[in-house]
Structures are given as structure tokens and as C-alpha cells.
Design a protein around this motif. Sequence first.
Motif, mmCIF file in Angstrom:
data_model
loop_
_atom_site.group_PDB
_atom_site.id
_atom_site.type_symbol
_atom_site.label_atom_id
_atom_site.label_comp_id
_atom_site.label_asym_id
_atom_site.label_seq_id
_atom_site.Cartn_x
_atom_site.Cartn_y
_atom_site.Cartn_z
ATOM 1 N N GLY A 236 0.978 -0.926 -0.153
ATOM 2 C CA GLY A 236 -0.185 0.237 -0.098
ATOM 3 C C GLY A 236 0.590 0.753 0.186
ATOM 4 N N ARG A 237 1.712 1.554 0.852
ATOM 5 C CA ARG A 237 3.023 2.559 1.116
ATOM 6 C C ARG A 237 3.775 2.358 -0.740
ATOM 7 N NH1 ARG A 237 3.942 5.880 4.696
ATOM 8 N NH2 ARG A 237 2.852 5.183 6.652
ATOM 9 N N ALA A 238 3.613 1.339 -1.631
ATOM 10 C CA ALA A 238 4.484 1.513 -2.325
ATOM 11 C C ALA A 238 3.344 2.219 -3.703
ATOM 12 C CB ALA A 238 5.390 0.160 -2.823
ATOM 13 N N LEU A 239 2.416 1.570 -2.684
ATOM 14 C CA LEU A 239 1.767 2.469 -4.940
ATOM 15 C C LEU A 239 1.306 3.627 -4.633
ATOM 16 C CD1 LEU A 239 -1.205 -0.309 -4.373
ATOM 17 C CD2 LEU A 239 0.224 -0.240 -6.398
ATOM 18 N N GLY A 240 1.441 4.205 -3.386
ATOM 19 C CA GLY A 240 1.182 5.557 -3.735
ATOM 20 C C GLY A 240 2.079 6.785 -2.854
ATOM 21 N N GLU A 241 3.841 6.388 -3.492
ATOM 22 C CA GLU A 241 4.620 6.969 -3.126
ATOM 23 C C GLU A 241 4.715 8.235 -4.290
ATOM 24 O OE1 GLU A 241 6.113 7.671 -0.467
ATOM 25 O OE2 GLU A 241 7.441 9.281 -1.596
ATOM 26 N N LEU A 294 -5.754 5.449 -8.162
ATOM 27 C CA LEU A 294 -4.855 5.081 -7.430
ATOM 28 C C LEU A 294 -5.570 4.799 -6.128
ATOM 29 C CD1 LEU A 294 -2.084 4.452 -6.312
ATOM 30 C CD2 LEU A 294 -2.078 7.138 -5.990
ATOM 31 N N PHE A 295 -6.527 5.963 -5.812
ATOM 32 C CA PHE A 295 -7.220 5.274 -4.098
ATOM 33 C C PHE A 295 -7.951 3.994 -3.893
ATOM 34 C CE2 PHE A 295 -10.774 5.293 -1.521
ATOM 35 C CZ PHE A 295 -10.087 6.426 -0.555
ATOM 36 N N VAL A 296 -8.213 3.674 -5.447
ATOM 37 C CA VAL A 296 -9.163 2.599 -5.597
ATOM 38 C C VAL A 296 -7.965 2.091 -5.627
ATOM 39 C CG1 VAL A 296 -10.285 0.810 -7.224
ATOM 40 C CG2 VAL A 296 -10.977 3.171 -6.911
ATOM 41 N N LEU A 297 -7.067 1.232 -5.829
ATOM 42 C CA LEU A 297 -6.225 0.502 -5.797
ATOM 43 C C LEU A 297 -5.445 0.343 -4.118
ATOM 44 C CD1 LEU A 297 -3.530 0.927 -8.595
ATOM 45 C CD2 LEU A 297 -4.775 -1.283 -8.647
ATOM 46 N N SER A 298 -5.620 1.601 -3.878
ATOM 47 C CA SER A 298 -4.867 1.751 -2.680
ATOM 48 C C SER A 298 -6.138 1.396 -1.347
ATOM 49 C CB SER A 298 -3.883 2.519 -2.170
ATOM 50 O OG SER A 298 -4.279 3.645 -2.586
ATOM 51 N N PHE A 299 -7.169 1.220 -2.002
ATOM 52 C CA PHE A 299 -8.358 1.073 -0.938
ATOM 53 C C PHE A 299 -8.562 -1.064 -0.848
ATOM 54 C CE2 PHE A 299 -12.308 -0.381 0.102
ATOM 55 C CZ PHE A 299 -12.642 0.816 1.494
ATOM 56 N N ILE A 300 -8.060 -1.206 -1.832
ATOM 57 C CA ILE A 300 -8.239 -2.686 -2.642
ATOM 58 C C ILE A 300 -7.033 -3.038 -1.123
ATOM 59 C CG2 ILE A 300 -8.569 -4.923 -3.391
ATOM 60 C CD1 ILE A 300 -8.994 -2.310 -5.691
ATOM 61 N N VAL A 301 -6.464 -2.527 -1.561
ATOM 62 C CA VAL A 301 -4.899 -3.328 -0.740
ATOM 63 C C VAL A 301 -4.852 -3.549 0.923
ATOM 64 C CG1 VAL A 301 -2.190 -3.064 -0.627
ATOM 65 C CG2 VAL A 301 -2.993 -3.164 -2.705
ATOM 66 N N SER B 128 -9.991 4.519 9.713
ATOM 67 C CA SER B 128 -9.204 5.368 9.871
ATOM 68 C C SER B 128 -7.748 4.733 9.994
ATOM 69 C CB SER B 128 -8.939 5.189 11.913
ATOM 70 O OG SER B 128 -7.884 6.325 12.373
ATOM 71 N N ASP B 129 -7.588 3.213 9.813
ATOM 72 C CA ASP B 129 -6.860 3.209 9.902
ATOM 73 C C ASP B 129 -6.105 2.557 8.131
ATOM 74 O OD1 ASP B 129 -5.772 1.772 12.010
ATOM 75 O OD2 ASP B 129 -7.119 -0.473 12.018
ATOM 76 N N ILE B 130 -7.426 3.220 6.753
ATOM 77 C CA ILE B 130 -7.228 3.090 5.388
ATOM 78 C C ILE B 130 -6.022 4.309 5.325
ATOM 79 C CG2 ILE B 130 -8.116 3.783 3.721
ATOM 80 C CD1 ILE B 130 -9.001 0.193 3.880
ATOM 81 N N LEU B 131 -7.480 5.095 6.229
ATOM 82 C CA LEU B 131 -6.713 7.533 6.046
ATOM 83 C C LEU B 131 -5.310 6.779 6.934
ATOM 84 C CD1 LEU B 131 -9.894 9.550 7.618
ATOM 85 C CD2 LEU B 131 -8.906 8.580 5.675
ATOM 86 N N LEU B 132 -4.633 6.299 7.993
ATOM 87 C CA LEU B 132 -3.091 5.881 8.218
ATOM 88 C C LEU B 132 -2.656 5.659 7.296
ATOM 89 C CD1 LEU B 132 -1.354 6.207 10.913
ATOM 90 C CD2 LEU B 132 -1.860 3.982 11.389
#
Lengths: 315, 297
Positions: A236-241, A294-301, B128-132
Motif C-alpha cells: 500500500g505504501r509503495a503504490l502511493g509513494e 490510485l485510491f481504488v488500488l490502495s483501498f483494495i490493498v 481510520s486505519d485506511i486513512l493512516l
Amino acid sequence: MTPSMTAQRSRSALGDRIFAGLCRGAGIFVLVLLGAIIVELFIGGLPAFRAFGLGFVWGENWDPVAEEFGALVPIYGTIVTSIMALLMAVPAAFGIAYFLTEIAPMRLRQPVGTAVELLAAVPSIIYGMWGFFVIVPIMARYVQPAVIDTIGELPFIGALFSGPPFGTGIFTASLILAIMIIPFIAATMRDVFHTVPPVFKESAYGLGCTRWEVMWNIVIPYTRKSVAGGIMLGLGRALGETLAVTFVIGNANRIATSLFAPGNTIASLVALEFGEAEADSMKLSALLALGFILFVLSFIVLATSRLMLRPRAGH
Amino acid sequence: MSTSILTTGHSGPAKDQAMARRLGERRKRTDRILLWLALLATLIGLAFLISILATLLWRGLAAMNLTVFTEVTRPPGSGGGLLNAIVGTLIQTGIGTLVGTPIGLLVGTYLAEYSQGTKLGGAVRFVSDILLSAPSILVGLFIYQLMVLPFGGFSGIAGAMALAVIVIPIVVRTTEDMLQLIPSTLREAAMALGAPKWKMVLLVCYPAVRPGLITGALLGVARIAGETAPLLFTSLGNLTWSTDLTQAMSSLPVTIYAYAGSPYEDWVDLAWTGALLITFGVLLINIIARYVLRQRR
């Protein structure tokens, strides 16, 4: 009951209602916040989604002059750099967590653990600068020429490591991302490994297991799901960096076979092109639509990661 | 190595001494190899940290002098410092923390004290965990849509609000975790004395975990002080002196981003100095946050 007691009662009941209401309201505010982020990004991206339809996701063009926008290249770049970063980061992070929980002498565990956590606290723009000024020259001068002359000559997989050694590109971006997410994954894995009841490990040691056998046969099976959750968190971190990637990826909107070729990711493209996008332009809408994707991708992950990591204590 | 070692002991490698020795040696060899690999991974990780800090010190100290703190940014080739960027970062980080921390505190309190077993509580915790962990660039785009476009331009307050959104989930997480460490006997004692719940939370629970709450706020500060992506779309950056919250405002990370990518050598040098300041500032706050928390235990 005297009147004054009743008054006090009702006053504290009122206080309770107000405070509970405030806390609940703040909780609902967080829900609304996430909803608002999704809605705003979608509304902003709507003109682009309308103009290009589903083709926006599959289109390879990114031509601001002709006002033709497609998201395939940055989506490809985002996924490829993130997956490659994971492939590099997971073994290293696992090694660090193994070292910190089973191998290191007690006196070393705290300082080394703190150092890893500090590595996670370094702002991402610093990774970008460091990558651009330190890692890119090393890649361009030593690593890439050597790899291109050896592995690059092989049939089939050689194509992945061909072309001129720019130093920047998909591979370097993945490497910087990997370095960035190693401390996150390592810290999560270490915390998760600590949840294994000591008696399980002691029993295995008592049977004569080596440290590695305890790790592989006891700790990993016990924590498998949470470890996967920690890895997803790193993904998740890597996707949105954004910044770390923007400095080193080379910014080119094409899909190249070679991993040494320049490319882009959703976040790097948005950060680089945003300055030239005017309000109400199709380009701005396309950038916001990219943000929505990007939001959809990160949300799923991230949602998967949350479901995999054990619920926090007490729940 | 597989589970067979654990489960097939009864068939007894002891029957064949030579085989047992070979097996034992192989197991020890595997253990040693992985020990060295783990050590190697840790050393590589530490080497990265040292390389980053050494590069920052080396390049950052080269251009470090008093004018960095006393003069504003100037066009390339004419000197100048980072004063407006430093002040801009302090203002935006300060407002962001002041706005985000109370909201996060209330949400954390709701999760720990009021939401037990409710669906809403589960949803709030999940969101909240998603936002984090959500990409901070998206928070920037969101505030751009919400505040910059409708109100006619980039502004310091928009930057501060983007940072506040990032602070909230950090404070939620630490507040909830800390409140849950409080033994229920302490709560029961307060209730038994007739204290209403809000007084129990404010006068018993909060003071009991004060170091933890301070740590949460400090971690929030450390996180947003170095954030760049959300500010690119909100406060944009400003090369002149400005403390007007309704105008575009400078910040260290955005200035570093602009300067590091420029072709001018003196700008690149200043970018390194700014990077040195922000990194050591962030690391120092992190270390203080840890120290505050450890004091109590």
C-alpha cells in the motif's frame, strides 16, 4: 433525593451526553472524510471518465496537446514498481525481523530496532534526493552497464535488462521504493513475531530445534496471516509513494520491455504534470481521475491488509 | 527443513548414527546460513540509514550558515536562505497539528470508551486505519478540490488542512491503543465514586496515559513536517516572504523539491541544507516521542 442532588445528576447526565456526542461525532466525521475524499476525486475525474469511458483505463496515450489521455502506462508503472519493490523488500525485511526476534543478543535488539524505526520516519522526499544524487550515479556508472553486458546478452530475459544505462528508470525506482518499505515491513513482522506465545517456541527449542527450524516451523505458521497483512501494508505504501519515485523514475509515458528504461507511476505523473494543468481543463480532470484510480488500488490493498492483520488487542 | 523433523522422531535416526550425524550437520548448516543472511539483511538496512545520514551531513553542512535562517529564498546566483520555508513549515505544521490532534483524540476516545461492540465503532476503526496508510498525494488532491478550486487559489490554510487530515488517524491510533492499556479497575474505581463517564475519561483516563497522548501528537508532527506531496497541491510554495494564510505559502519540503530538481548549483546546495534540517528535526521529534513514552514504563 434533594433538589440539588437531582440538579447535579441531570448536569452530569448532560455532560455525559455532550461528551459522548462529541466523540461519536468525531468518529462519524472520519467516515465522512474518507467518503468525501472518494467523492471529490471521482467528481473531479468525471469529465475524463465521461470523455474517454473505460478506454481511459486501457488507453496508452498521454498527449496534453491533443487532449488525449489514457492511464495504462502510469497504472502499469505503479504496479510493476510496487511488485518489484516488494520482491526486493520482503526477504530483506524478513531477515531483519528474524535477526531482531531470534538472533540478536538482547543488548542489540533495542538499538537496532530503533534504528529500523527511524529509517521508517525519514521523509520520502529525502529518499528521493538521496536516490537521485547517490544511487542513480552508481546505477548509471557501475551496476547497469555491468548487468547490460552480462544478463542483458542472454536470450529472452536479456530484453528486461537492455538499453542505455540512464541510471534512472523503473528498476531504480523499485529499488528506492524497496529501501523505503523495508523498515515498515520489518517493524510489522517483528511486532507480529513477538505475538507467538513463548511456550510454543520453548517447546520446539526443548525438542532440539535450531533457531531457523523454530522460525520456519513454529513462528511463521503461527503468524502467517499477519505477516501477509504486513506485506500488504508495505505494498500500500509503495503504490502511493510520490516524491521518492518522482526523482528517479525518469518520467516517460511509454511501456518499455527493459526495466532500465524510464517510465512513470500514477503518483509521479500527477506530481509532475499538475503544475501545468489549468483549472477546469481536461488535463486536470484526467489527473484527478488518475488519483481516483490510485485510491481504488490502495483501498483494495489496504483493506485486505487490515482484514489479514489480527484485530487489535481487546477487540 | 520441514515439519518431518518434528514428527518423525519415533522412527529414530538414532538407529543409524552416521545418518543422524549427517542430518544434524545439514540442519546446523541451514541454521548458520540463514543466520548470516539475516545478519546481512540487517547490516544492509543499517548501511542505508548511515548512507542517508552521512550524505545529508556531508552535503547539507557544506551550505549551512546563518543566512539560511535569516534570509528568504532568492533567485539563483544571489545567495539567500530558507527563512520563509522554515517559517511556512512551522506555521502549517503547527495549525495542522492543532486542528488534527483534538479530532483524533475524540475519535480515539470514542473507539476505546464508547464504541464497544458497535458496528459504527468497527467501521470508524477500519476507515481510520485506511486513512493512516492512504497515499498522502490523494489527501492533497482532495483538499485541492475542496478548498483551492472553490476559494480561488493556493493557500497556507489549505496546506495546513491537508496536514490535519494526515494527523487525525495517527492520533486516533495512539489514543485508542493507550486508553486500552488502562486497567478496567481504574475506571471502575472512578465510576464507584459516582463520577460521570465524561469526568472519568477527562480526569482519570487522560492523565493516566498523558505521555502516550503526547507521543501520539509528536508522531503526528514528525510525520507531517516532512510531507511534500499534499502541499504541492494546496499551499504550492512561495519564493517570497509571506505569513498570510490565504496566500500560497512556502514550506521546507516543497522548496527542497523545487531546488533539488533545479540546474543551479547554489539551489541544490540549499536543498541539501533544507533536507538536513527537516530530517534531523523529524528524527529528533521521533526520539523525543519515544523518550516521553518510555519515561513512564
